[in-house]
Design an enzyme around this catalytic site. Structure first.
Site, PDB file in Angstrom:
ATOM      1  N   ARG A 103       1.554  11.025  39.469  1.00  0.00           N
ATOM      2  CA  ARG A 103       1.934  11.559  39.157  1.00  0.00           C
ATOM      3  C   ARG A 103       3.351  11.228  38.803  1.00  0.00           C
ATOM      4  O   ARG A 103       3.646  11.710  37.300  1.00  0.00           O
ATOM      5  CB  ARG A 103       1.128  12.902  40.024  1.00  0.00           C
ATOM      6  CG  ARG A 103       0.200  13.068  39.551  1.00  0.00           C
ATOM      7  CD  ARG A 103      -0.441  14.566  40.741  1.00  0.00           C
ATOM      8  NE  ARG A 103      -0.024  15.602  40.224  1.00  0.00           N
ATOM      9  CZ  ARG A 103       0.944  16.768  41.373  1.00  0.00           C
ATOM     10  NH1 ARG A 103       0.819  15.970  42.678  1.00  0.00           N
ATOM     11  NH2 ARG A 103       1.983  17.714  41.383  1.00  0.00           N
ATOM     12  N   ARG A 154      -3.239  21.222  47.551  1.00  0.00           N
ATOM     13  CA  ARG A 154      -3.635  20.482  46.749  1.00  0.00           C
ATOM     14  C   ARG A 154      -4.441  19.254  46.583  1.00  0.00           C
ATOM     15  O   ARG A 154      -3.541  18.215  47.491  1.00  0.00           O
ATOM     16  CB  ARG A 154      -3.007  20.430  45.333  1.00  0.00           C
ATOM     17  CG  ARG A 154      -2.364  22.251  45.022  1.00  0.00           C
ATOM     18  CD  ARG A 154      -1.864  22.029  43.351  1.00  0.00           C
ATOM     19  NE  ARG A 154      -1.647  20.697  42.981  1.00  0.00           N
ATOM     20  CZ  ARG A 154      -0.515  20.977  41.945  1.00  0.00           C
ATOM     21  NH1 ARG A 154       0.417  22.062  41.417  1.00  0.00           N
ATOM     22  NH2 ARG A 154      -0.714  20.225  40.913  1.00  0.00           N
ATOM     23  N   ARG A 195       2.426  17.933  27.764  1.00  0.00           N
ATOM     24  CA  ARG A 195       2.600  16.815  28.722  1.00  0.00           C
ATOM     25  C   ARG A 195       2.698  15.565  27.944  1.00  0.00           C
ATOM     26  O   ARG A 195       3.181  14.243  28.890  1.00  0.00           O
ATOM     27  CB  ARG A 195       1.379  16.895  29.610  1.00  0.00           C
ATOM     28  CG  ARG A 195       3.044  17.574  31.334  1.00  0.00           C
ATOM     29  CD  ARG A 195       1.112  17.498  32.236  1.00  0.00           C
ATOM     30  NE  ARG A 195       1.329  17.410  33.319  1.00  0.00           N
ATOM     31  CZ  ARG A 195       1.425  18.385  33.875  1.00  0.00           C
ATOM     32  NH1 ARG A 195       1.139  19.754  33.472  1.00  0.00           N
ATOM     33  NH2 ARG A 195       1.560  17.944  35.951  1.00  0.00           N
ATOM     34  N   ARG A 223       4.469  20.978  50.229  1.00  0.00           N
ATOM     35  CA  ARG A 223       3.661  22.313  48.693  1.00  0.00           C
ATOM     36  C   ARG A 223       2.108  23.207  49.405  1.00  0.00           C
ATOM     37  O   ARG A 223       1.290  22.416  50.423  1.00  0.00           O
ATOM     38  CB  ARG A 223       3.330  21.983  48.116  1.00  0.00           C
ATOM     39  CG  ARG A 223       2.545  23.400  46.481  1.00  0.00           C
ATOM     40  CD  ARG A 223       3.083  22.575  44.904  1.00  0.00           C
ATOM     41  NE  ARG A 223       2.783  21.945  44.802  1.00  0.00           N
ATOM     42  CZ  ARG A 223       2.457  21.372  42.905  1.00  0.00           C
ATOM     43  NH1 ARG A 223       3.231  22.118  42.897  1.00  0.00           N
ATOM     44  NH2 ARG A 223       1.747  20.188  43.324  1.00  0.00           N
ATOM     45  N   LYS A 282       9.224  23.978  38.419  1.00  0.00           N
ATOM     46  CA  LYS A 282       8.430  24.945  37.498  1.00  0.00           C
ATOM     47  C   LYS A 282       8.072  26.273  37.619  1.00  0.00           C
ATOM     48  O   LYS A 282       7.821  27.448  37.541  1.00  0.00           O
ATOM     49  CB  LYS A 282       7.859  24.037  36.749  1.00  0.00           C
ATOM     50  CG  LYS A 282       8.321  22.809  36.054  1.00  0.00           C
ATOM     51  CD  LYS A 282       7.607  21.907  34.907  1.00  0.00           C
ATOM     52  CE  LYS A 282       6.294  21.440  36.087  1.00  0.00           C
ATOM     53  NZ  LYS A 282       6.697  20.670  36.558  1.00  0.00           N
TER      54      LYS A 282
HETATM   55  P1  ADP Z   1       6.113  23.415  39.654  1.00  0.00           P
HETATM   56  O1  ADP Z   1       4.678  23.941  38.909  1.00  0.00           O
HETATM   57  O2  ADP Z   1       7.052  22.194  39.225  1.00  0.00           O
HETATM   58  O3  ADP Z   1       5.011  21.412  40.239  1.00  0.00           O
HETATM   59  P2  ADP Z   1       6.635  24.610  42.404  1.00  0.00           P
HETATM   60  O4  ADP Z   1       7.010  25.128  41.916  1.00  0.00           O
HETATM   61  O5  ADP Z   1       4.848  24.054  42.575  1.00  0.00           O
HETATM   62  O6  ADP Z   1       6.455  22.663  41.365  1.00  0.00           O
HETATM   63  O7  ADP Z   1       7.461  23.664  43.885  1.00  0.00           O
HETATM   64  C1  ADP Z   1       7.286  22.908  44.812  1.00  0.00           C
HETATM   65  C2  ADP Z   1       7.047  22.339  45.668  1.00  0.00           C
HETATM   66  O8  ADP Z   1       8.744  23.017  45.623  1.00  0.00           O
HETATM   67  C3  ADP Z   1       7.080  23.832  45.978  1.00  0.00           C
HETATM   68  O9  ADP Z   1       6.494  23.750  47.106  1.00  0.00           O
HETATM   69  C4  ADP Z   1       7.876  24.942  46.621  1.00  0.00           C
HETATM   70  O10 ADP Z   1       7.616  26.400  47.479  1.00  0.00           O
HETATM   71  C5  ADP Z   1       8.997  24.465  46.815  1.00  0.00           C
HETATM   72  N1  ADP Z   1       9.723  24.040  45.754  1.00  0.00           N
HETATM   73  C6  ADP Z   1      10.641  25.429  44.435  1.00  0.00           C
HETATM   74  N2  ADP Z   1      11.452  25.681  43.869  1.00  0.00           N
HETATM   75  C7  ADP Z   1      12.593  25.057  45.081  1.00  0.00           C
HETATM   76  C8  ADP Z   1      13.676  25.075  45.460  1.00  0.00           C
HETATM   77  N3  ADP Z   1      14.467  25.140  44.287  1.00  0.00           N
HETATM   78  N4  ADP Z   1      13.476  24.957  46.420  1.00  0.00           N
HETATM   79  C9  ADP Z   1      13.148  24.404  47.315  1.00  0.00           C
HETATM   80  N5  ADP Z   1      11.925  24.378  47.083  1.00  0.00           N
HETATM   81  C10 ADP Z   1      11.506  24.857  46.429  1.00  0.00           C
HETATM   82  P1  AMP Z   2      -0.044  20.899  37.467  1.00  0.00           P
HETATM   83  O1  AMP Z   2      -0.243  22.174  38.022  1.00  0.00           O
HETATM   84  O2  AMP Z   2       1.336  21.081  36.051  1.00  0.00           O
HETATM   85  O3  AMP Z   2       0.873  20.128  38.684  1.00  0.00           O
HETATM   86  O4  AMP Z   2      -1.099  20.530  36.696  1.00  0.00           O
HETATM   87  C1  AMP Z   2      -2.262  19.860  37.605  1.00  0.00           C
HETATM   88  C2  AMP Z   2      -3.052  18.619  36.749  1.00  0.00           C
HETATM   89  O5  AMP Z   2      -3.920  19.141  35.584  1.00  0.00           O
HETATM   90  C3  AMP Z   2      -2.585  17.702  35.713  1.00  0.00           C
HETATM   91  O6  AMP Z   2      -2.100  16.335  37.150  1.00  0.00           O
HETATM   92  C4  AMP Z   2      -2.742  17.025  35.912  1.00  0.00           C
HETATM   93  O7  AMP Z   2      -4.479  16.502  35.539  1.00  0.00           O
HETATM   94  C5  AMP Z   2      -3.651  18.247  34.961  1.00  0.00           C
HETATM   95  N1  AMP Z   2      -3.076  19.101  33.718  1.00  0.00           N
HETATM   96  C6  AMP Z   2      -1.963  20.543  34.088  1.00  0.00           C
HETATM   97  N2  AMP Z   2      -1.622  20.623  32.007  1.00  0.00           N
HETATM   98  C7  AMP Z   2      -1.834  19.134  31.758  1.00  0.00           C
HETATM   99  C8  AMP Z   2      -1.501  19.166  30.514  1.00  0.00           C
HETATM  100  N3  AMP Z   2      -1.006  19.760  29.804  1.00  0.00           N
HETATM  101  N4  AMP Z   2      -2.089  17.533  29.860  1.00  0.00           N
HETATM  102  C9  AMP Z   2      -3.066  17.414  30.051  1.00  0.00           C
HETATM  103  N5  AMP Z   2      -3.669  17.527  31.441  1.00  0.00           N
HETATM  104  C10 AMP Z   2      -3.041  18.415  32.353  1.00  0.00           C
END
Ligand code: ADP
Ligand code: AMP
Length: 208
Positions: free
Chosen positions: A166, A155, A88, A122, A13
């Site tokens: 999660r 992270r 969420r 990541r 995302k």
């Molecule tokens: P989210 O925001 O949904 O938690 P991220 O955008 O941080 O996910 O992506 C999670 C991991 O997957 C990151 O390390 C990113 O670089 C990698 N990633 C994102 N999109 C792709 C894809 N289409 N193919 C392979 N790896 C990806």
């Molecule tokens: P994300 O970066 O979206 O993976 O979010 C990281 C963490 O932030 C989550 O695991 C939650 O602890 C907190 N968080 C982010 N967005 C929300 C939300 N909309 N509601 C509650 N907790 C959130």
């Protein structure tokens, strides 16, 4: 264009939100990034939410809803926005519906085993939220952000225990939003399994 990005943690995302935000010149609003910036800056909010994020639990609805309500009053969100990681929970979605009209909810679909591979490789640049992957999307220079050359970090919630929690939290509390937005004819599925360029093409097709 007011967009909500749904999908499990690690579905991509944030990666797509960065690209879409640049393409349409609308802000990418990630509640996770906002919480992490507050933790880094050791603000009152940061101190309150640190343990919650580290464990992979959800921050209480009231707090998160107020944060987003306030963020959307900023001028840059007047022409549209991407909400990444919000709502969420159903109460968050109900609250959002009261203060903004959602045009589309994009649901990034990825199987659990791929989610785990993505989260465990990541790496992020804490200053900007830019995200890399050691195998799938490596930085030009190992461990360094492409634009600033600053260090990338893992992270704390990308450790195995927090990842498992999660995913469980996602299935219990966030997955019901897929039906919520489908019932309102706002949902579009995006297959998040292909490489980032191919996922981005699907997104642009949906939004054009
Ligand atoms: P989210 O925001 O949904 O938690 P991220 O955008 O941080 O996910 O992506 C999670 C991991 O997957 C990151 O390390 C990113 O670089 C990698 N990633 C994102 N999109 C792709 C894809 N289409 N193919 C392979 N790896 C990806
Ligand atoms: P994300 O970066 O979206 O993976 O979010 C990281 C963490 O932030 C989550 O695991 C939650 O602890 C907190 N968080 C982010 N967005 C929300 C939300 N909309 N509601 C509650 N907790 C959130």
């Amino acid at each position: 264009m007011n967009l909500v990005f749904l999908g499990p943690p690690g579905a991509g995302k944030g990666t797509m939100a960065t690209r879409v935000a640049e393409h349409f010149t609308i802000p990418h609003i990630s509640t996770g990034d906002i919480f992490r910036a507050n933790i880094k800056g050791q603000t009152e909010l940061g101190k309150k939410v640190k343990a919650i994020l580290d464990a992979g639990d959800l921050v209480p609805d009231e707090l998160t809803i107020e944060l987003v309500r306030d963020r959307l009053t900023r001028k840059d969100a007047a022409r549209g926005f991407i909400l990444d990681g919000f709502p969420r929970t159903i109460p968050q979605a109900d609250a959002l519906a009261e203060f903004a009209a959602v045009d589309r909810a994009l649901n990034f679909v990825l199987p659990d085993e791929e989610v785990i591979k993505r989260l465990s490789g990541r790496r992020v640049h804490p200053g900007s939220g830019r995200t890399y992957h050691v195998l799938f999307n490596p930085p030009e220079s190992e461990g360094k952000d492409d634009l600033t050359g600053e260090d990338l970090v893992i992270r704390p919630d990308d450790q195995e225990d927090a990842i498992r929690n999660r995913l469980q939290v996602y299935k219990q509390q966030t997955e019901p939003l897929i039906a919520y937005y489908d019932d309102r004819s706002l949902l579009v599925d995006i297959d998040s399994a292909p490489a980032p360029d191919a996922v981005f093409r699907q997104v642009l097709k949906v939004l054009s």
